[in-house]
Design an enzyme around this catalytic site. Structure first.
Site, PDB file in Angstrom:
ATOM      1  N   GLU A   1     -10.173  -3.713  -5.933  1.00 24.33           N
ATOM      2  CA  GLU A   1      -9.743  -2.669  -5.007  1.00 24.33           C
ATOM      3  C   GLU A   1      -9.599  -1.317  -5.700  1.00 24.33           C
ATOM      4  O   GLU A   1      -9.355  -1.237  -6.915  1.00 24.33           O
ATOM      5  CB  GLU A   1      -8.460  -3.063  -4.277  1.00 24.33           C
ATOM      6  CG  GLU A   1      -7.246  -3.279  -5.128  1.00 24.33           C
ATOM      7  CD  GLU A   1      -6.003  -3.520  -4.276  1.00 24.33           C
ATOM      8  OE1 GLU A   1      -5.890  -2.892  -3.204  1.00 24.33           O
ATOM      9  OE2 GLU A   1      -5.155  -4.317  -4.681  1.00 24.33           O
TER      10      GLU A   1
ATOM     11  N   HIS B   1      -7.858  -5.459   0.088  1.00 24.75           N
ATOM     12  CA  HIS B   1      -6.579  -4.766  -0.019  1.00 24.75           C
ATOM     13  C   HIS B   1      -5.559  -5.372   0.952  1.00 24.75           C
ATOM     14  O   HIS B   1      -5.834  -5.547   2.135  1.00 24.75           O
ATOM     15  CB  HIS B   1      -6.822  -3.289   0.304  1.00 24.75           C
ATOM     16  CG  HIS B   1      -5.621  -2.422   0.218  1.00 24.75           C
ATOM     17  ND1 HIS B   1      -4.914  -2.221  -0.944  1.00 24.75           N
ATOM     18  CD2 HIS B   1      -5.004  -1.654   1.169  1.00 24.75           C
ATOM     19  CE1 HIS B   1      -3.925  -1.379  -0.722  1.00 24.75           C
ATOM     20  NE2 HIS B   1      -3.952  -1.024   0.550  1.00 24.75           N
TER      21      HIS B   1
ATOM     22  N   SER C   1       0.839  -1.203   0.000  1.00 24.39           N
ATOM     23  CA  SER C   1       0.000   0.000   0.000  1.00 24.39           C
ATOM     24  C   SER C   1       0.869   1.247   0.000  1.00 24.39           C
ATOM     25  O   SER C   1       1.667   1.462  -0.912  1.00 24.39           O
ATOM     26  CB  SER C   1      -0.963  -0.062   1.174  1.00 24.39           C
ATOM     27  OG  SER C   1      -1.992   0.872   1.039  1.00 24.39           O
TER      28      SER C   1
END
Length: 305
Positions: free
Chosen positions: A241, A271, A147
């Site tokens: 996502e 995610h 991320s």
């Protein structure tokens, strides 16, 4: 169809975690909730040992499962919208990745926004990379992140190339955010489909991190960077996502610069589902695949040296 443990984890993400991320505006409260979630829901791997490691000015942590470190050292950069994430919530994933790769796995404790905005986290990552590269015991180096940590990892790769620093054998980016201009279509088209990420939360994190800095620079948006000469890169993403396009278009950008890229797409997983390693077969399989990728290229780097 996802396994029952994965379906339960996805349901928890959609019904509990996503609403909290959307509604709770304070990063300080979210940090406490992140830790509480880790204490309640994250299984600490049996045999895990933790050892502090000084990298630059940051005290980081070696997360080890007792496996041989035949393939060198992995620097892992955690996610959390640049505002949260800590050792308690990530030690299991970092340790399992190191075990799967046969590497010494180091959790980077970088400075978080809003207290420390861009480029503090990236500067910490660069300092840590320089420290590991200067240590003869490190062996081949690899880089990974998820991320927001995937953003920092890819931006660091750009700095490594630009500054002529020692190259990683391979890089793994798990569901990375790569374009802080926040203009990719999946941010809108997948807003309701994404089981975990609230775009409101994500936008807050990006704003806190940038603190007015221009997102259209490679250190902030690696999708704009120059990666000619980069090592192999693995990118994991899910088609549902909101960051799907960040991953997909980053892979395209790298390929256009002749980088060896592996883009692995799933459908229906939340995610960074890798965080469920030890709890769901989907996470276990994905972590094993990342480890195998890193081990393969680290072994090649060793044989070539």
């Amino acid at each position: 169809m996802p396994s029952l443990p994965q379906r339960l984890a996805t349901l928890n993400a959609r019904l509990v975690q996503k609403p909290l991320l959307a509604l709770v505006g304070s990063p300080y409260i979210l940090r406490r909730l992140f830790t509480l979630n880790a204490v309640i829901g994250v299984r600490t791997p049996k045999g895990l040992t933790l050892e502090p490691v000084q990298l630059g000015r940051r005290t980081c942590t070696l997360c080890d499962m007792g496996q041989p470190h035949n393939h060198g050292t992995l620097l892992y950069i955690h996610g959390g919208a640049f505002m949260l994430g800590n050792l308690r919530g990530y030690r299991h994933l970092v340790a399992r990745l190191g075990q799967a790769a046969g590497m010494r796995a180091v959790f980077l404790n970088y400075r978080l926004a809003p207290e420390h905005p861009f480029p503090a986290g990236l500067d910490d990552a660069e300092a840590a990379w320089r420290a590991l590269a200067a240590d003869p015991a490190s062996g081949p180096l690899a880089l990974a992140g998820d991320s927001a940590g995937g953003n920092i990892a890819l931006a660091l790769l750009g700095r490594i190339l630009a500054k002529g620093l020692p190259m990683p054998a391979a890089v793994a980016a798990l569901c990375p955010v790569t374009d802080l201009r926040l203009q990719n279509p999946s941010l809108t088209t997948n807003r309701r489909h994404d089981p975990l990420v609230s775009t409101r939360w994500g936008a807050r994190g990006v704003a806190a991190y940038l603190n007015g800095a221009d997102p259209a620079q490679p250190d902030a948006s690696p999708i704009l960077g120059d990666f000619h000469g980069a090592p192999p890169v693995l990118i994991h993403t899910d088609t549902t996502e909101v960051l799907y396009d960040d991953a997909r278009l980053m892979a395209r950008h790298l390929r256009a610069q002749d980088v060896d890229v592996t883009l692995t797409e799933s459908t229906g997983l939340p995610h960074v589902w890798h965080m469920n390693v030890g709890r769901t077969p989907e996470a276990d399989a994905s972590v094993a695949a990342v480890g195998a990728f890193l081990a393969k290229h680290a072994a090649r780097a060793t044989s070539a040296s």
